[in-house]
Enzyme design. Structure first.
Site, mmCIF file in Angstrom:
data_model
loop_
_atom_site.group_PDB
_atom_site.id
_atom_site.type_symbol
_atom_site.label_atom_id
_atom_site.label_comp_id
_atom_site.label_asym_id
_atom_site.label_seq_id
_atom_site.Cartn_x
_atom_site.Cartn_y
_atom_site.Cartn_z
ATOM 1 N N ARG A 178 55.549 30.608 123.096
ATOM 2 C CA ARG A 178 55.896 29.198 122.953
ATOM 3 C C ARG A 178 55.182 28.419 124.050
ATOM 4 N NH1 ARG A 178 57.119 30.155 118.596
ATOM 5 N NH2 ARG A 178 59.079 29.859 117.472
ATOM 6 N N GLU A 222 52.480 20.604 121.261
ATOM 7 C CA GLU A 222 51.834 20.868 119.972
ATOM 8 C C GLU A 222 52.456 20.100 118.807
ATOM 9 O OE1 GLU A 222 52.621 25.215 119.750
ATOM 10 O OE2 GLU A 222 53.749 24.782 117.935
ATOM 11 N N HIS A 234 48.810 27.759 116.437
ATOM 12 C CA HIS A 234 50.065 28.425 116.043
ATOM 13 C C HIS A 234 49.899 29.184 114.718
ATOM 14 C CE1 HIS A 234 54.538 28.146 117.156
ATOM 15 N NE2 HIS A 234 54.332 29.240 116.455
#
Ligand code: NAD
Length: 332
Positions: free
Chosen positions: A234, A263, A295
Site C-alpha cells: 500500500r 494514487e 496497482h
C-alpha cells in the site's frame, strides 16, 4: 440482491457478469469511484461493492446507511479504505477477499525487482529507438544478497520463497511470525536489523496506524547505501517525500512501486492527456532508477477470477443470512 458495483472497469463488468449466473444478483455497474459526490448512486442498493481507492469513510457510510445499504463488499484483500468502526456503528457489514492467489502479487514484486536491478525498463526504451548501449544498465547478482521482507503473511512468504530460490539470504520482520517463513530458510529479525543488513527490501504488510510511513527518513537513513526498495502493498507504507530525498542523495539505489500514497486520483484511469498536478509522482517518475506501475500486481486471470467469485459468494451468503466467511470487523 441489488448490488451497486463502484469503480467498475470493463474487466470487472466482464468477469462479474460471467460469474454471476448461479448467484442471480442484479448488478449495476458504476465506472465512478464511491465518494461523497457519487454515493447517491448507491441509494436503494442493499449491497455495494468497492475497490481499493473508493472512499468509504464515515460520511460516505452514513449516506450509504441512509440509502438502505447493509453490506459493503470490497474486491480487495486490504480494507484500509473502509472506516470499520463507522460501519459497525451503522450496522453495515463489510467483507473483503482474504484469500486469492498470493502468487500474483509476489511474482509481480519479483518482476519489479528484476526489472529495477537490471534496468530492463531502460533497455526496453533504448532498443526500441535503436540504442544498444550498455552504459548505465549494470545491476548486481541477487544470488548471495540479503533480501528483507516486511510482513511475512501469504504474499510475503511466497515472495520469500522465490528469493530463497534465487540463492538469497532472506530476513523477515513481522509481529506475528509464521513457522512457514523459517521453514523456507528465512530468519526473523528486528526491523532495525533488517534495515541495516538488506540489499533489497520488499513490503508486504497491511496499511494500519502502526505501519503508515514505516519507510520514513529515519528508516531510510539506517539502510544500506544502494538499497533497492519494492512496494507492492500500500502506498501509505512509504513516506514519498523521504524516499525522494533518499533518491536525490543517492543513498537509495532504486525504487519499484505498484502503489502510491496519492494514487486514488490517478490510478486505474487514463490521465495521459491531462496535466498531472501531483508534483511528487512527477518527481518520482523523473528518476531513471524508479519504476512505477499502477496497482496491477493482483491482475492475473487466477487472482482476478477468485476476487470476483469470492465477492459474489459473500453477497449471496449475506442475502441468505449465512455466516460471512470473509467478514472484517473493527478491532477491539
Ligand atoms: P496477510 O494478512 O496474509 O499478511 C500480512 C502480514 O503482515 C501478516 O503476517 C501480519 O502479521 C504482517 N504485519 C502486520 N503488521 C505488521 C507490521 N507492523 N510490520 C510487519 N508486518 C506486519 O496479507 P497478504 O495477503 O500477504 O497481503 C499483504 C498486503 O498486500 C495487503 O494488506 C495489501 O495491502 C497488499 N496487496 C496488494 C495488492 C496489489 O495489487 N498491489 C494485492 C493484494 C494485496
Amino acid at each position: 440482491m441489488k448490488v451497486a458495483v463502484f469503480s467498475a472497469k470493463r474487466y470487472d463488468r466482464q468477469m462479474l457478469a460471467e460469474l454471476n449466473g448461479p448467484h442471480g444478483h442484479a448488478l449495476t455497474f458504476q465506472e465512478a469511484r464511491l465518494e461523497p459526490e457519487t454515493v447517491a448512486l448507491a441509494s436503494g442498493f442493499p449491497a455495494v461493492s468497492v475497490f481499493v481507492n473508493d472512499q468509504v469513510d464515515a460520511g460516505v457510510l452514513e449516506a450509504l446507511a441512509a440509502g438502505g445499504t447493509r453490506l459493503v463488499a470490497t474486491r480487495s484483500t486490504g480494507f484500509n479504505q473502509i472506516d470499520l468502526r463507522a460501519a459497525a456503528r451503522l450496522g453495515i457489514r463489510v467483507t473483503r477477499v482474504a484469500d486469492y492467489s498470493p502468487h500474483s502479487v509476489a511474482e509481480f514484486a519479483v518482476g519489479l525487482l528484476l526489472a529495477l536491478n537490471r534496468r530492463i525498463h531502460k533497455a526496453f526504451e533504448r532498443t526500441r529507438s535503436g540504442n544498444f548501449e550498455l552504459d548505465g544498465l549494470m545491476g548486481f547478482d541477487l544470488h548471495g544478497r540479503t533480501v528483507g521482507v516486511i510482513g511475512t503473511g501469504k504474499i510475503g512468504r511466497v515472495f520469500a520463497r522465490i528469493m530463497a530460490g534465487f540463492g538469497c539470504r532472506v530476513l523477515g520482520h513481522d509481529p506475528f511470525p509464521h513457522p512457514g517463513f523459517e521453514a523456507l530458510g528465512g530468519r526473523y529479525v528486528e526491523r532495525e536489523v533488517l534495515a541495516r543488513e538488506s540489499d533489497v527490501i520488499s513490503l508486504h504488510c497491511p496499511l494500519t496506524e502502526d505501519t503508515r510511513h514505516v519507510v520514513n527518513a529515519a528508516f531510510l537513513a539506517s539502510t544500506r547505501p544502494g538499497l533497492l526498495l519494492v512496494n507492492t502493498s500500500r502506498g501509505g507504507l512509504v513516506d514519498t517525500r523521504a524516499v525522494i530525498a533518499a533518491l536525490k542523495s543517492r543513498r537509495l539505489g532504486g525504487l519499484a512501486i505498484d502503489v502510491y500514497e496519492q494514487e486514488a486520483s490517478l490510478f486505474f484511469q487514463d490521465r495521459s492527456s491531462d496535466i498531472i498536478d501531483d508534483d511528487l509522482i512527477q518527481r518520482l517518475v523523473s528518476f531513471p532508477n524508479v519504476l512505477l506501475t499502477g496497482h496491477q500486481a493482483f491482475f492475473t486471470r487466477e487472482a482476478f477470477g477468485t476476487i470476483c467469485a469470492t465477492t459474489l459468494e459473500s453477497i449471496t451468503a449475506f442475502e441468505r443470512g449465512e455466516e460471512l466467511a470473509n467478514e472484517v470487523r473493527a478491532p477491539g
